[in-house]
Design an enzyme around this catalytic site. Sequence first.
Site, PDB file in Angstrom:
ATOM      1  N   ASN A   1       0.862  -1.189   0.000  1.00 19.91           N
ATOM      2  CA  ASN A   1       0.000   0.000   0.000  1.00 19.91           C
ATOM      3  C   ASN A   1       0.896   1.237   0.000  1.00 19.91           C
ATOM      4  O   ASN A   1       1.455   1.599   1.036  1.00 19.91           O
ATOM      5  CB  ASN A   1      -0.900  -0.029   1.251  1.00 19.91           C
ATOM      6  CG  ASN A   1      -1.770   1.214   1.353  1.00 19.91           C
ATOM      7  OD1 ASN A   1      -1.875   1.996   0.413  1.00 19.91           O
ATOM      8  ND2 ASN A   1      -2.406   1.386   2.504  1.00 19.91           N
ATOM      9  N   TRP A   2       1.010   1.861  -1.154  1.00 20.82           N
ATOM     10  CA  TRP A   2       1.913   3.024  -1.268  1.00 20.82           C
ATOM     11  C   TRP A   2       1.292   4.310  -0.720  1.00 20.82           C
ATOM     12  O   TRP A   2       1.962   5.330  -0.655  1.00 20.82           O
ATOM     13  CB  TRP A   2       2.323   3.219  -2.740  1.00 20.82           C
ATOM     14  CG  TRP A   2       3.507   2.382  -3.131  1.00 20.82           C
ATOM     15  CD1 TRP A   2       3.849   1.156  -2.621  1.00 20.82           C
ATOM     16  CD2 TRP A   2       4.502   2.698  -4.108  1.00 20.82           C
ATOM     17  NE1 TRP A   2       4.995   0.703  -3.226  1.00 20.82           N
ATOM     18  CE2 TRP A   2       5.419   1.626  -4.152  1.00 20.82           C
ATOM     19  CE3 TRP A   2       4.701   3.784  -4.969  1.00 20.82           C
ATOM     20  CZ2 TRP A   2       6.522   1.619  -5.009  1.00 20.82           C
ATOM     21  CZ3 TRP A   2       5.794   3.764  -5.826  1.00 20.82           C
ATOM     22  CH2 TRP A   2       6.698   2.692  -5.839  1.00 20.82           C
TER      23      TRP A   2
ATOM     24  N   GLU B   1      -5.867  -4.368  10.711  1.00 20.10           N
ATOM     25  CA  GLU B   1      -4.843  -3.338  10.862  1.00 20.10           C
ATOM     26  C   GLU B   1      -5.128  -2.515  12.122  1.00 20.10           C
ATOM     27  O   GLU B   1      -5.870  -1.517  12.060  1.00 20.10           O
ATOM     28  CB  GLU B   1      -4.866  -2.394   9.652  1.00 20.10           C
ATOM     29  CG  GLU B   1      -4.511  -3.050   8.350  1.00 20.10           C
ATOM     30  CD  GLU B   1      -3.863  -2.053   7.401  1.00 20.10           C
ATOM     31  OE1 GLU B   1      -2.730  -2.301   6.993  1.00 20.10           O
ATOM     32  OE2 GLU B   1      -4.476  -1.025   7.111  1.00 20.10           O
TER      33      GLU B   1
ATOM     34  N   HIS C   1      -9.918   1.564   4.772  1.00 16.81           N
ATOM     35  CA  HIS C   1      -8.661   1.790   5.507  1.00 16.81           C
ATOM     36  C   HIS C   1      -8.908   2.845   6.588  1.00 16.81           C
ATOM     37  O   HIS C   1      -9.660   3.800   6.372  1.00 16.81           O
ATOM     38  CB  HIS C   1      -7.576   2.261   4.527  1.00 16.81           C
ATOM     39  CG  HIS C   1      -6.210   2.236   5.125  1.00 16.81           C
ATOM     40  ND1 HIS C   1      -5.800   3.164   6.041  1.00 16.81           N
ATOM     41  CD2 HIS C   1      -5.177   1.382   4.965  1.00 16.81           C
ATOM     42  CE1 HIS C   1      -4.560   2.872   6.421  1.00 16.81           C
ATOM     43  NE2 HIS C   1      -4.160   1.802   5.778  1.00 16.81           N
TER      44      HIS C   1
ATOM     45  N   SER D   1       2.956  -1.807  10.463  1.00 14.64           N
ATOM     46  CA  SER D   1       4.399  -1.917  10.752  1.00 14.64           C
ATOM     47  C   SER D   1       5.017  -3.258  10.356  1.00 14.64           C
ATOM     48  O   SER D   1       5.954  -3.725  11.000  1.00 14.64           O
ATOM     49  CB  SER D   1       4.689  -1.601  12.224  1.00 14.64           C
ATOM     50  OG  SER D   1       4.354  -0.249  12.498  1.00 14.64           O
TER      51      SER D   1
ATOM     52  N   GLY E   1       2.666  -1.107   4.343  1.00 14.89           N
ATOM     53  CA  GLY E   1       2.667   0.312   3.977  1.00 14.89           C
ATOM     54  C   GLY E   1       4.085   0.813   3.780  1.00 14.89           C
ATOM     55  O   GLY E   1       4.713   0.606   2.739  1.00 14.89           O
ATOM     56  N   GLY E   2       4.628   1.456   4.814  1.00 19.11           N
ATOM     57  CA  GLY E   2       5.945   2.098   4.738  1.00 19.11           C
ATOM     58  C   GLY E   2       7.037   1.237   4.120  1.00 19.11           C
ATOM     59  O   GLY E   2       7.787   1.704   3.246  1.00 19.11           O
TER      60      GLY E   2
ATOM     61  N   GLY F   1       2.248   2.484  10.914  1.00 18.70           N
ATOM     62  CA  GLY F   1       3.305   3.492  10.803  1.00 18.70           C
ATOM     63  C   GLY F   1       3.996   3.831  12.111  1.00 18.70           C
ATOM     64  O   GLY F   1       4.619   4.888  12.229  1.00 18.70           O
TER      65      GLY F   1
HETATM   66  P1  PGA Z   1       2.475   0.583   7.685  1.00 19.32           P
HETATM   67  O1  PGA Z   1       1.036   0.830   7.015  1.00 19.32           O
HETATM   68  O2  PGA Z   1       3.001  -0.721   7.128  1.00 19.32           O
HETATM   69  O3  PGA Z   1       3.303   1.755   7.262  1.00 19.32           O
HETATM   70  O4  PGA Z   1       2.269   0.512   9.156  1.00 19.32           O
HETATM   71  C1  PGA Z   1       0.149  -0.228   6.790  1.00 19.32           C
HETATM   72  C2  PGA Z   1      -1.141   0.298   6.213  1.00 19.32           C
HETATM   73  O5  PGA Z   1      -1.595   1.363   6.635  1.00 19.32           O
HETATM   74  O6  PGA Z   1      -1.736  -0.338   5.319  1.00 19.32           O
END
Ligand code: PGA
Length: 244
Positions: free
Chosen positions: A8-9, A164, A96, A207, A228-229, A170
Amino acid sequence: MSKLIVANWKMNGSIKKINNDLNYYLNNMTTNRQNIVFAFPFTYIAYAKSIFDDKQTQSKLASQDLSRYGGYGAYTGEISNDILLDCGVTYSIIGHSERRVLNDTDEILIDKLNMAFNSRIKPIYCVGESYKVRQLHQYLEFLSKQLSILTKTKHIKDLVVAYEPIWAIGTNLVPEMKEIEEVALFIKDYISKTIPGINLLVLYGGSVNGSNASDILDVPGIDGVLVGGASLKIDEFTAICNVV
Ligand code: PGA
């Protein structure tokens, strides 16, 4: 069964980065490409599809959202199921937590889920509790409420639910593996009782990185991860993909 890995960018990227990162990914992937999904911002999806087509990869594309309105018409600024399908989208992230705070109410989410179920788009429906709800031990009730809107939708065949926890997104905080397992099995039990007979995958997101992905992917009940990140660092993301 191999696991589903979704990048997920969010609101990141550029033509140059997508070109560079997808080439790196395609050159360094070993197996199971059809289980890897990239969710780029809307405007880059068609460009990514042209790279996928060119390299004949089986990896898939997702949108980070879709309109509650279908087809074509006078909805300035909206992006519909038909437009996304035309651009090569297979999955759509719906609900989300970053969109829920931007006004995606339950009513809107039901419309979006129905829009996906009525087309050939597979929804990745996100659920997750806040830190406060987790501390109060009310997370299963909270998640039940978020899952209950699925019972108000029609024509569900394929569903991906991403757990999530908001406090893990994050932040570099990840629940204990036992806690992830508890929720994954809870989601599977809830769905099998309320919407039996559908094809369900449960992902974990929050994360996920190159160091913890393989432990998370080993958790009973977990069918994949939403990243994500760490998906913005293509060498790290490719390493996660090569775990499965
Ligand atoms: P993250 O984000 O891996 O940066 O924690 C995950 C997401 O929000 O899908």
